[in-house]
Design an enzyme around this catalytic site. Structure first.
Site, PDB file in Angstrom:
ATOM      1  N   CYS A  85       0.829  -1.219   0.000  1.00  0.00           N
ATOM      2  CA  CYS A  85       0.000   0.000   0.000  1.00  0.00           C
ATOM      3  C   CYS A  85       0.859   1.263   0.000  1.00  0.00           C
ATOM      4  CB  CYS A  85      -0.926   0.002   1.208  1.00  0.00           C
ATOM      5  SG  CYS A  85      -1.869  -1.510   1.365  1.00  0.00           S
ATOM      6  N   HIS A 335      -9.269   3.541  -1.135  1.00  0.00           N
ATOM      7  CA  HIS A 335      -7.881   3.087  -1.018  1.00  0.00           C
ATOM      8  C   HIS A 335      -7.526   2.089  -2.124  1.00  0.00           C
ATOM      9  CE1 HIS A 335      -4.084   2.035   0.625  1.00  0.00           C
ATOM     10  NE2 HIS A 335      -4.455   1.060   1.440  1.00  0.00           N
TER      11      HIS A 335
END
Ligand SMILES: CC(C)(COP(=O)(O)OP(=O)(O)OC[C@H]1O[C@@H](n2cnc3c(N)ncnc32)[C@H](O)[C@@H]1OP(=O)(O)O)[C@@H](O)C(=O)NCCC(=O)NCCS
Length: 386
Positions: A85, A335
């Site tokens: 991420c 996200h």
């Protein structure tokens, strides 16, 4: 090393994009960022592409080279960057270093992810690869599961409650309402959060960042070329990258991520600034609990005080201290994991330019904090008015 500037930024809308591919989204963001920078394509020497899941989902490698072709940048240096991420924050750091070293006049940093097609079960399995597969992955620990453990450890050590987690969610979702690129544009109530389905005790549905599609891009250059920026360039005061434990067996605590602590310390040192100088931060709230940990790791509050400070509204726009996640953060904006770090920079640049949706009255210095895996990578970037 030369001073570096962000001359252009862009983000696609985050959400579900069933009619677009990962590459379509990345090209869309890249085109908009180049236009915003005012640079000629011939002035861009390199493309850095941050992405985590593309290879696992689409089976496609060398995506940065495909992007260069689609963007009319054939022949430039192309590099794919993977840090879970935290991939986009790392792509930015590479773009900054290339310009700072004089190896490039300008670099195009793109982050993108297309996560919604395979379904939650398949994505959860792929995301697990950001942890230590031989141990935590083999035991079936998912990312929501890991951050559920963090929430329990934080509650036991510092006394944070479910209400404190809900305060993070309500604040970030409220900010996302005004953000035209956010995935979620509605506020949520304490009752909605409390009645959401249980994902990984104590985390419920709205405590989790969503599975999303989207892309963001940033053009980095030197001062001579930054003056062409259409909406004003912003100076890079620091851009630091660190690593930390990948699996739980190497973690000394679950309530702090050493990679963030070290990246922040280095960034403050290189910028000659401290936490009190930061007007606005976009930080990595992949789960509500992660925001409580991050605000302390970044030095804004003591660990035992962060949850109370947020619950009291001390990090909202209009408060005297640092404003946290005015874009809506990962919980509100969405996200798409490989895009997040550059979407954070897009928001901080907007705040410094005075064009953000939830504009602070005065923003002079901003920070972006991007975390990969369970703290396996971290980047901290500090930006200031040029
Ligand atoms: C929390 C999670 C498991 C929920 O997935 P799910 O149970 O399959 O949920 P569904 O896809 O069935 O969605 C059900 C509803 O909740 C919504 N929803 C899904 N995830 C959501 C989230 N994280 N936050 C808010 N709403 C969410 C959906 O939009 C859908 O709404 P609708 O019925 O109005 O269309 C999933 O979002 C997830 O895994 N998030 C974490 C991703 C992650 O780990 N990222 C890396 C961080 S390090």
């Amino acid at each position: 090393m030369r001073h570096t500037y962000v001359a252009g930024t862009a983000t696609t809308t985050f959400g579900r994009h069933p009619d677009k591919t990962l590459i379509d989204l990345a090209v869309e963001a890249g085109e908009m960022a180049i236009a915003d920078s005012g640079l000629e394509r011939s002035e861009i020497d390199a493309v850095y592409f941050g992405n985590f899941l593309g290879r696992g989902i689409d089976g496609q490698g060398v995506i940065a080279s495909l992007l260069a072709l689609r963007l009319g940048l054939a022949g430039v240096a192309t590099t794919n960057v993977e840090g879970a991420c935290g991939s986009a924050g790392i792509a930015l750091r590479h773009g900054v270093l290339s310009v700072a070293a004089g190896a490039a006049t300008a670099t195009l940093c793109i982050g993108a992810e297309h996560m919604t097609r395979p379904g939650t079960q398949a994505i959860t399995k792929l995301l697990t690869e950001a942890g230590e597969m031989a141990t935590d992955g083999a035991a079936g620990l998912t990312f929501p599961g890991f951050f559920g453990l963090v929430a329990n450890a934080h509650a036991a050590r510092y006394g944070s409650t479910r209400d404190d987690l809900a305060a993070v969610v309500m604040q970030n979702r409220a900010c996302a309402v005004a953000n035209p690129n956010a995935m979620f544009r509605e506020t949520v109530s304490a009752d909605q959060i409390a009645s959401g389905k249980l994902i990984a005790d104590p985390l419920r549905l709205l405590d989790c960042s969503p599975i999303s599609d989207g892309a963001a891009a940033v053009v980095v250059t030197d001062w001579a070329h930054a003056t062409s920026s259409r909406n004003g360039a912003v100076r890079v005061l620091a851009c630091e990258q660190t690593s930390g434990p990948v699996g739980i067996r190497h973690m000394e605590t679950l309530t702090s991520f050493p990679a963030t602590v070290t990246a922040a310390q280095r960034a403050y040192k290189s910028a000659g600034l401290g936490p009190r100088d930061i007007d606005v931060v976009e930080l990595h709230d992949c789960f509500s609990i992660t925001e409580l940990v991050n605000v302390a790791d970044l030095g804004f509050f003591a660990h035992g005080e962060a949850h109370t400070a947020i619950a009291e509204g001390l990090t909202t726009n209009g408060s005297p201290g640092v404003v946290v996640n005015p874009s809506g953060g990962l919980l509100g904006r969405g996200h798409p994991v490989g895009a997040t770090g550059l979407a954070q920079v897009h928001e901080v640049v907007g705040q410094l330019r005075g064009t953000a949706a939830n504009q602070l009255p005065a923003a002079h210095v901003g920070m972006a904090h991007n975390l990969g895996g369970a703290g396996a990578t971290a980047t901290v970037t500090i930006l200031g008015a040029a």
